[in-house]
Design a protein around this motif. Structure first.
Motif, PDB file in Angstrom:
ATOM      1  N   SER A  35      -4.595 -12.970   4.402  1.00 32.64           N
ATOM      2  CA  SER A  35      -4.003 -13.004   3.071  1.00 32.64           C
ATOM      3  C   SER A  35      -2.825 -12.051   3.048  1.00 32.64           C
ATOM      4  CB  SER A  35      -5.020 -12.597   1.992  1.00 32.64           C
ATOM      5  OG  SER A  35      -5.418 -11.249   2.159  1.00 32.64           O
ATOM      6  N   GLY A  36      -1.852 -12.340   2.192  1.00 32.50           N
ATOM      7  CA  GLY A  36      -0.716 -11.443   2.071  1.00 32.50           C
ATOM      8  C   GLY A  36       0.452 -12.087   1.363  1.00 32.50           C
ATOM      9  N   ASN A  37       1.405 -11.255   0.975  1.00 29.91           N
ATOM     10  CA  ASN A  37       2.686 -11.718   0.448  1.00 29.91           C
ATOM     11  C   ASN A  37       3.715 -10.657   0.745  1.00 29.91           C
ATOM     12  OD1 ASN A  37       3.143 -10.011  -2.230  1.00 29.91           O
ATOM     13  ND2 ASN A  37       0.986 -10.601  -2.152  1.00 29.91           N
ATOM     14  N   GLY A  38       4.838 -11.070   1.263  1.00 29.94           N
ATOM     15  CA  GLY A  38       5.878 -10.131   1.663  1.00 29.94           C
ATOM     16  C   GLY A  38       7.035 -10.895   2.258  1.00 29.94           C
ATOM     17  N   VAL A  39       7.535 -10.403   3.388  1.00 24.91           N
ATOM     18  CA  VAL A  39       8.647 -11.045   4.091  1.00 24.91           C
ATOM     19  C   VAL A  39       8.155 -11.429   5.484  1.00 24.91           C
ATOM     20  CG1 VAL A  39      10.984 -10.756   4.997  1.00 24.91           C
ATOM     21  CG2 VAL A  39      10.358  -9.746   2.795  1.00 24.91           C
ATOM     22  N   SER A  40       8.536 -12.619   5.929  1.00 22.85           N
ATOM     23  CA  SER A  40       8.055 -13.094   7.223  1.00 22.85           C
ATOM     24  C   SER A  40       9.196 -13.538   8.120  1.00 22.85           C
ATOM     25  CB  SER A  40       7.070 -14.257   7.033  1.00 22.85           C
ATOM     26  OG  SER A  40       7.729 -15.356   6.448  1.00 22.85           O
ATOM     27  N   ASN A  41       8.873 -13.638   9.391  1.00 24.86           N
ATOM     28  CA  ASN A  41       9.787 -14.147  10.411  1.00 24.86           C
ATOM     29  C   ASN A  41       8.966 -15.021  11.344  1.00 24.86           C
ATOM     30  OD1 ASN A  41      11.315 -14.597  12.727  1.00 24.86           O
ATOM     31  ND2 ASN A  41      12.231 -12.557  12.743  1.00 24.86           N
ATOM     32  N   MET A  42       9.216 -16.307  11.301  1.00 22.17           N
ATOM     33  CA  MET A  42       8.598 -17.238  12.250  1.00 22.17           C
ATOM     34  C   MET A  42       9.706 -17.776  13.138  1.00 22.17           C
ATOM     35  SD  MET A  42       6.239 -20.637  11.592  1.00 22.17           S
ATOM     36  CE  MET A  42       7.561 -21.605  10.850  1.00 22.17           C
ATOM     37  N   THR A  43       9.659 -17.475  14.424  1.00 22.19           N
ATOM     38  CA  THR A  43      10.740 -17.818  15.344  1.00 22.19           C
ATOM     39  C   THR A  43      10.220 -18.691  16.474  1.00 22.19           C
ATOM     40  OG1 THR A  43      12.011 -15.812  14.875  1.00 22.19           O
ATOM     41  CG2 THR A  43      12.426 -16.899  16.972  1.00 22.19           C
ATOM     42  N   MET A  44      10.904 -19.814  16.669  1.00 21.82           N
ATOM     43  CA  MET A  44      10.588 -20.747  17.743  1.00 21.82           C
ATOM     44  C   MET A  44      11.658 -20.620  18.824  1.00 21.82           C
ATOM     45  SD  MET A  44       9.892 -24.829  17.229  1.00 21.82           S
ATOM     46  CE  MET A  44       8.836 -24.440  15.828  1.00 21.82           C
ATOM     47  N   GLU A  56       8.694 -23.512  23.750  1.00 22.11           N
ATOM     48  CA  GLU A  56       8.194 -22.676  24.849  1.00 22.11           C
ATOM     49  C   GLU A  56       7.357 -21.519  24.318  1.00 22.11           C
ATOM     50  OE1 GLU A  56      10.536 -19.547  27.505  1.00 22.11           O
ATOM     51  OE2 GLU A  56      10.954 -21.613  28.161  1.00 22.11           O
ATOM     52  N   ARG A  57       7.720 -21.060  23.111  1.00 24.60           N
ATOM     53  CA  ARG A  57       7.025 -19.906  22.523  1.00 24.60           C
ATOM     54  C   ARG A  57       7.311 -19.855  21.031  1.00 24.60           C
ATOM     55  NH1 ARG A  57       4.084 -16.061  21.115  1.00 24.60           N
ATOM     56  NH2 ARG A  57       3.698 -14.164  22.299  1.00 24.60           N
ATOM     57  N   ILE A  58       6.344 -19.350  20.268  1.00 21.61           N
ATOM     58  CA  ILE A  58       6.549 -19.068  18.854  1.00 21.61           C
ATOM     59  C   ILE A  58       6.116 -17.641  18.580  1.00 21.61           C
ATOM     60  CG2 ILE A  58       5.941 -19.662  16.474  1.00 21.61           C
ATOM     61  CD1 ILE A  58       5.376 -22.470  17.344  1.00 21.61           C
ATOM     62  N   TYR A  59       6.944 -16.928  17.820  1.00 20.85           N
ATOM     63  CA  TYR A  59       6.641 -15.550  17.426  1.00 20.85           C
ATOM     64  C   TYR A  59       6.462 -15.486  15.909  1.00 20.85           C
ATOM     65  CZ  TYR A  59       8.304 -14.303  22.093  1.00 20.85           C
ATOM     66  OH  TYR A  59       8.470 -14.221  23.453  1.00 20.85           O
ATOM     67  N   TYR A  60       5.479 -14.697  15.470  1.00 20.05           N
ATOM     68  CA  TYR A  60       5.203 -14.512  14.047  1.00 20.05           C
ATOM     69  C   TYR A  60       5.264 -13.033  13.691  1.00 20.05           C
ATOM     70  CZ  TYR A  60       2.958 -19.146  14.469  1.00 20.05           C
ATOM     71  OH  TYR A  60       2.691 -20.460  14.716  1.00 20.05           O
ATOM     72  N   HIS A  61       5.799 -12.762  12.501  1.00 15.17           N
ATOM     73  CA  HIS A  61       5.667 -11.405  11.944  1.00 15.17           C
ATOM     74  C   HIS A  61       5.622 -11.507  10.421  1.00 15.17           C
ATOM     75  CE1 HIS A  61       5.741  -7.078  11.724  1.00 15.17           C
ATOM     76  NE2 HIS A  61       6.648  -7.178  10.771  1.00 15.17           N
ATOM     77  N   PHE A  62       4.528 -11.016   9.837  1.00 18.64           N
ATOM     78  CA  PHE A  62       4.330 -11.018   8.391  1.00 18.64           C
ATOM     79  C   PHE A  62       4.173  -9.579   7.907  1.00 18.64           C
ATOM     80  CE2 PHE A  62       2.759 -15.097   9.877  1.00 18.64           C
ATOM     81  CZ  PHE A  62       3.283 -15.991   8.959  1.00 18.64           C
TER      82      PHE A  62
END
Length: 246
Positions: A137-146, A180-186
């Motif tokens: 759970s959460g709310n903020g700013v995210s970065n999902m990079t493929m 090839e890869r996915i990166y997540y940051h929440f």
């Protein structure tokens, strides 16, 4: 089953008529090599500005008003994830490699193969649910990079008669992705609990491949809606035969 709602902010469709641009030169019908070069030239030169003459919007960065991903309880990734007022960054790193279709008969299957070095969805998010075995759970700013994604786009052309001329509508649109890869940051997961948040981000990145396997169809649908709108806008500008040399 998953449900996707994706609303992208695009420039309004222009009504001012202009001459079809001659730089780069138009291609012959079905000339895949020429069409690949044409599209790659547009991506290289017009990503940051768009091109009013052919209804091409600015694609890098591309504003996305809302992108919502909902996975049902039957999936190990059972989440409600919403990106709001985000930016899609990196479409300028697309390179097209092969094109099929675009012959005189527009009512056929068209196919585009391309790869993209890096594409990111950046901005505010909210999330709740469960990822594999862990609640989230959460709310903020995210970065999902493929990264280094191979992609294929297919669609069927539908002839639309307007003012005595034939335009192409873009229907049955599908996008296939193989990154090839996915990166997540929440940020601000679990009401800002840093330890839980750091552990969850690490878990998401360690298990990115399993997560992608579960949400693949949903992500393809979401990105496909954005890409579909871009292509459809371009082909609403002129009659189909204006795009090619007979």
């Amino acid at each position: 089953m998953s449900r996707i709602t994706c609303i992208a902010i695009f420039c309004a469709i222009l009504t001012v008529q202009a001459k079809f641009p001659n730089d780069p030169k138009a291609c012959k019908y079905g000339d895949g090599e020429c069409i690949v070069k044409f599209i790659n030239d547009l991506v290289s030169k017009k990503s940051a500005t768009g091109d009013r003459d052919i209804n091409l919007v600015q694609i890098d960065p591309l504003p996305v008003a809302k992108l919502q991903l909902k996975q049902g309880e039957d999936s190990p990734v059972n989440i409600d994830l919403t990106f709001t007022d985000n930016k899609l960054v990196g479409l300028s790193t697309m390179t097209y490699t092969k094109v099929k279709g675009f012959g005189k008969n527009l009512a056929q299957k068209h196919e585009l193969l391309w790869n993209i070095k890096k594409i990111s969805v950046l901005g505010p998010y909210t999330i709740s649910g469960k990822v594999l075995i862990l609640p989230i759970s959460g709310n903020g700013v995210s970065n999902m990079t493929m990264v280094n994604a191979e992609a294929k786009t297919t669609f069927i052309g539908k002839p639309i008669e307007k003012n005595g001329e034939t335009y192409m509508d873009v229907t049955n649109f599908k996008l296939y992705l193989n990154p090839e890869r996915i990166y997540y940051h929440f940020t601000n997961l679990f009401n800002g609990d840093k330890a839980l948040g750091d552990n969850m981000n690490a878990f998401l990145n360690d298990n990115w491949e399993a997560i992608f396997g579960e949400v693949k169809l949903s992500l393809e649908s979401a990105f496909g809606e954005v890409y579909h709108a871009i292509i459809r806008n371009v082909f609403t500008k002129y009659p189909y035969d204006k795009y090619f040399i007979d």
